[in-house]
Design a protein around this motif. Structure first.
Motif, PDB file in Angstrom:
ATOM      1  N   SER A 108      16.109   3.086  -6.613  1.00  0.00           N
ATOM      2  CA  SER A 108      15.660   3.825  -7.796  1.00  0.00           C
ATOM      3  C   SER A 108      14.486   3.125  -8.467  1.00  0.00           C
ATOM      4  CB  SER A 108      16.816   3.989  -8.791  1.00  0.00           C
ATOM      5  OG  SER A 108      17.315   2.726  -9.136  1.00  0.00           O
ATOM      6  N   GLY A 109      14.355   1.833  -8.261  1.00  0.00           N
ATOM      7  CA  GLY A 109      13.243   1.102  -8.868  1.00  0.00           C
ATOM      8  C   GLY A 109      12.116   0.933  -7.873  1.00  0.00           C
ATOM      9  N   SER A 110      11.437  -0.208  -7.939  1.00  0.00           N
ATOM     10  CA  SER A 110      10.303  -0.488  -7.076  1.00  0.00           C
ATOM     11  C   SER A 110      10.748  -0.724  -5.639  1.00  0.00           C
ATOM     12  CB  SER A 110       9.581  -1.717  -7.613  1.00  0.00           C
ATOM     13  OG  SER A 110       8.813  -2.335  -6.614  1.00  0.00           O
TER      14      SER A 110
ATOM     15  N   PHE B 216       8.974  -2.111  -3.356  1.00  0.00           N
ATOM     16  CA  PHE B 216       8.499  -3.446  -2.999  1.00  0.00           C
ATOM     17  C   PHE B 216       9.544  -4.489  -3.380  1.00  0.00           C
ATOM     18  CE2 PHE B 216       4.760  -5.733  -1.654  1.00  0.00           C
ATOM     19  CZ  PHE B 216       4.978  -7.005  -2.129  1.00  0.00           C
ATOM     20  N   ASN B 217      10.066  -4.346  -4.597  1.00  0.00           N
ATOM     21  CA  ASN B 217      11.098  -5.289  -5.055  1.00  0.00           C
ATOM     22  C   ASN B 217      12.355  -5.172  -4.215  1.00  0.00           C
ATOM     23  OD1 ASN B 217       9.372  -6.127  -7.016  1.00  0.00           O
ATOM     24  ND2 ASN B 217      10.498  -5.258  -8.743  1.00  0.00           N
TER      25      ASN B 217
ATOM     26  N   ARG C 131      -4.809   5.662  -9.842  1.00  0.00           N
ATOM     27  CA  ARG C 131      -4.993   4.812 -11.015  1.00  0.00           C
ATOM     28  C   ARG C 131      -6.410   4.270 -11.062  1.00  0.00           C
ATOM     29  NH1 ARG C 131      -0.988   1.292 -10.379  1.00  0.00           N
ATOM     30  NH2 ARG C 131      -2.357  -0.163  -9.364  1.00  0.00           N
TER      31      ARG C 131
ATOM     32  N   GLU D   5      -9.153   4.802 -13.945  1.00  0.00           N
ATOM     33  CA  GLU D   5      -9.772   3.655 -14.635  1.00  0.00           C
ATOM     34  C   GLU D   5     -11.280   3.771 -14.606  1.00  0.00           C
ATOM     35  OE1 GLU D   5      -8.453  -0.008 -12.884  1.00  0.00           O
ATOM     36  OE2 GLU D   5      -6.362   0.455 -13.329  1.00  0.00           O
TER      37      GLU D   5
END
Lengths: 505, 159
Positions: A163-165, A167-168, A495, A499
């Motif tokens: 559910s999170g990153s 990569f992590n 992104r 930017e």
């Protein structure tokens, strides 16, 4: 029919007072930990695991399994009455369950939750009976390369569905695999990363690590956080849902059963994801989606059914393949191995009493849970009123006892505390811990199969690609990783465009 | 929070390099007969490279790192350091004294500190609760088959 004969044998084996007693203990403790925030089923299973050493493998697994699906029932009680989920799979139930309770409909909410859980659990048990055999038959054809590839896919799915990153999650899998290398090398017997410690020669130990990461770190996270819990004081009545409630709930219950069961099979899927998916689906299908979040009974029926079906579904890969799809099944796997039973394709033929005993106990356990959660709901309401300042020391004490009693070694307690601190730091940094635990369990198996495959192929990696099943599994894993990387690339590109576009204005 | 994430990433790089170096000493073997160091060496290398990539991409990015707080519980609020420290010291002391003093005495003392840390203020209820919980858990878990260390109470006949 083999299934019928097996089921009859299973019922015959469990209808003994001591087996029924352990089944009851399991579902009772499961409901208790589901009701109480702060300690989940994995903590409770870790604490009670050492108590099972003196009983039969079937009885110990029946008790531990009861804790798991019992917690799915219990979590809904605190979600509905207190608006705090007892455990992660009951988060969604707070949305509509608590609103129903505020409207004086706590009874129907609790009732439909228990009934839906029963139906979902029963559906999963039936599906488990019929799906395990063909899966186990297919798995008998598996060799070392296929088992290695299945585990690679399992870990890839785990990170993909995080559910999170992502990569992590990958980092956590790698850390778990490294931790699994601590101890004696499974092939040569040479000590690795033991640094002269006799405790570490046996590895870091699943029980202390799991209790540290999930039990102790949970307490540390809750220290300083407000623990106000206001239990609704309204009298709970009309526990049996009305005809209208059933009419609105039957569709979500059937959809939740199917969705939950198949998600439970997937590594990283499981109870939590199934509840969110069920809620989203019911909201989309509903004629009155604006009622969701304001006390829609469908928002309770679907997710609560799904989480119990997922709990049953997660037994399929563990029993048929010996591959646990989540941390809780990993603990059950460890318990079976401790008792000398190796789950996998040969479980049903070599230990039918364990397989059919667990299946039969799940039918009985689900019936016990309906009685525990409906007529005895008042008992859980009283327990909910115990203040957290009393619960916190009790939870920690249970963790300490559980860690020590694994090997009667104080070093295991130290390991638990260290991982408690590590778990706290990782959670504050936004890492998920489930991939680490799963990788810790699967790592040694994965390494053994990897090295055996290379030995079989005289050092050629092509063995993983020339065998069709292994190649298919690895290609699926690669596609999942590529799609994750592609999705991250698109986010980064977007992104950067924003930017540079902003800077030009 | 950003500095915390960077420190953690550096820890992963260090862990990866340490595991790889240690694994080289264990011996990688040959592909025909992989040694005990091959698997952890590969893991250490991958984790170090991935963490290095994460660190470099964080440094190049101007905005706040999404991944650090994108996880399920990335929480920037201040931790209650004092209470956490008391808890950690109590737990470590419990582990170190358990076999010397025995379960009942260590548990009683540990519970007293934990109940106080948890929010109880008056000592009489703390002592009473700690005594009751120690006794009940001792007899309950002993019945379930757990063997607790008697510690100094072995001199009064406890097993």
């Amino acid at each position: 029919m083999d299934v019928i004969h097996g089921l009859i044998a299973g019922f015959q084996s469990i209808f003994h007072p001591d087996i029924l007693f352990y089944c009851f203990i399991g579902v009772f403790v499961g409901t208790l930990v589901g009701v109480l925030p702060g300690i989940g089923p994995i903590g409770a299973m870790s604490i009670l695991l050492p108590s099972t050493y003196g009983i039969s493998p079937a009885a110990s697994i029946i008790m531990l399994a009861g804790i798991y699906y019992g917690a799915m029932y219990g979590g809904s009680t605190t979600s509905i009455l207190v608006n705090i989920p007892g455990e992660a799979a009951s988060v969604v139930t707070c949305l509509d369950g608590y609103q129903m309770a505020r409207q004086g409909r706590a009874g129907p909410a609790l009732g439909i939750s228990a009934m839906g859980s029963f139906i979902g659990g029963t559906f999963a048990i039936v599906a488990l009976m019929f799906l395990s055999f063909p899966l186990a038959d297919a798995a008998v054809k598996f060799g070392a390369p296929e088992f290695f590839s299945v585990m690679v896919l399992a870990m890839t799915l785990l990170t993909y569905l995080a559910s999170g990153s992502t990569f992590n999650a990958i980092l956590m899998v790698l850390v778990g695999l490294i931790l699994g290398c601590v101890g004696m090398d499974p092939i040569s017997g040479i000590p690795r990363f033991a640094f002269g410690s006799t405790t570490l020669l046996d590895g870091v130990g699943l029980v202390p690590v799991a209790m540290g990461l999930f039990g102790v770190s949970e307490v540390l996270m809750n220290i300083g956080a407000p623990q106000d819990r206001t239990v609704l004081n309204a009298k709970i009545k009309n526990l049996l849902p009305s005809r209208q409630d059933w009419k609105r709930s039957i569709g979500p219950i059937w959809r939740g059963s199917i969705m939950g069961f198949f998600l439970g099979i997937l590594p990283g899927g499981g109870a939590v994801m199934s509840t969110f998916l069920s809620y989203t689906t019911e909201k989309k299908l509903s004629k009155d989606p604006e009622k969701f979040g304001k006390g829609a009974i469908e928002g309770v029926a679907g997710p609560e059914t799904a989480n119990n079906a997922a709990a049953g579904g997660s037994f399929v890969p563990m029993m048929a393949l010996g591959i646990p799809p989540n941390a809780i099944m990993a603990l059950l796997l460890a318990a079976l191995i401790i008792h000398g039973v190796t789950p996998g394709p040969l479980l049903m033929s070599q230990h039918p009493e364990v397989f059919w005993g667990v299946i039969a106990s799940m039918y009985v356990g689900n019936i016990m849970l309906v009685f525990l959660n409906l007529p005895l709901v008042g008992l859980w309401v009283k327990i909910l009123k115990v203040p957290y300042r009393m619960l916190m020391p009790l939870i920690l004490l249970c963790c300490l006892i559980g860690a020590y009693s694994t090997n009667n070694n104080a070093m295991d307690v130290v390991i638990m505390i260290v991982f408690g601190a590590v778990g706290y730091v990782l959670r504050r940094a936004g890492y998920e811990l489930a991939p680490l635990i799963l990788a810790l369990i699967l790592g040694p198996l994965m390494e053994t199969n990897f090295r055996n495959s290379l030995t079989l192929s005289d050092g050629s990696f092509l063995i993983f690609l020339t065998r069709p099943i292994s190649a298919t599994l690895l290609v699926i894993s690669a596609l999942l990783l590529v799609s994750t990387g592609f999705s991250a690339y698109r986010k980064t590109k977007k992104r950067i465009v924003e930017e540079t576009g902003g800077a030009g204005d | 929070m950003k500095r915390f994430q960077i420190c953690l990433t550096v820890v992963w790089i260090g862990l990866g390099l340490f595991v790889s170096a240690y694994s080289l000493r264990l011996g990688l073997g040959a592909l025909v007969r992989p040694g005990p160091g091959l698997f952890p060496f590969c893991l250490g290398l991958i984790i170090a490279l991935l963490a290095l990539y994460k660190l470099l991409s964080k440094q190049l990015r101007k905005d706040r790192d999404e991944e650090g707080t994108g996880g399920p519980e990335g929480s920037p609020q201040q931790a209650p350091v004092g209470r956490l420290a008391v808890l950690a010291i109590t737990l470590f002391a419990y582990a170190l004294l358990l076999e010397t003093l025995g379960y009942i005495i260590t548990t009683f003392l540990g519970l007293a500190v934990l109940l106080r840390t948890g929010g109880y203020e008056k000592w009489i209820p703390i002592v009473v609760y700690a005594l009751i919980i120690s006794a009940v858990t001792y007899f309950g878990f002993t019945y379930l088959g757990t063997m607790f260390p008697p510690g100094i109470l072995r001199h009064v006949g406890m097993h």
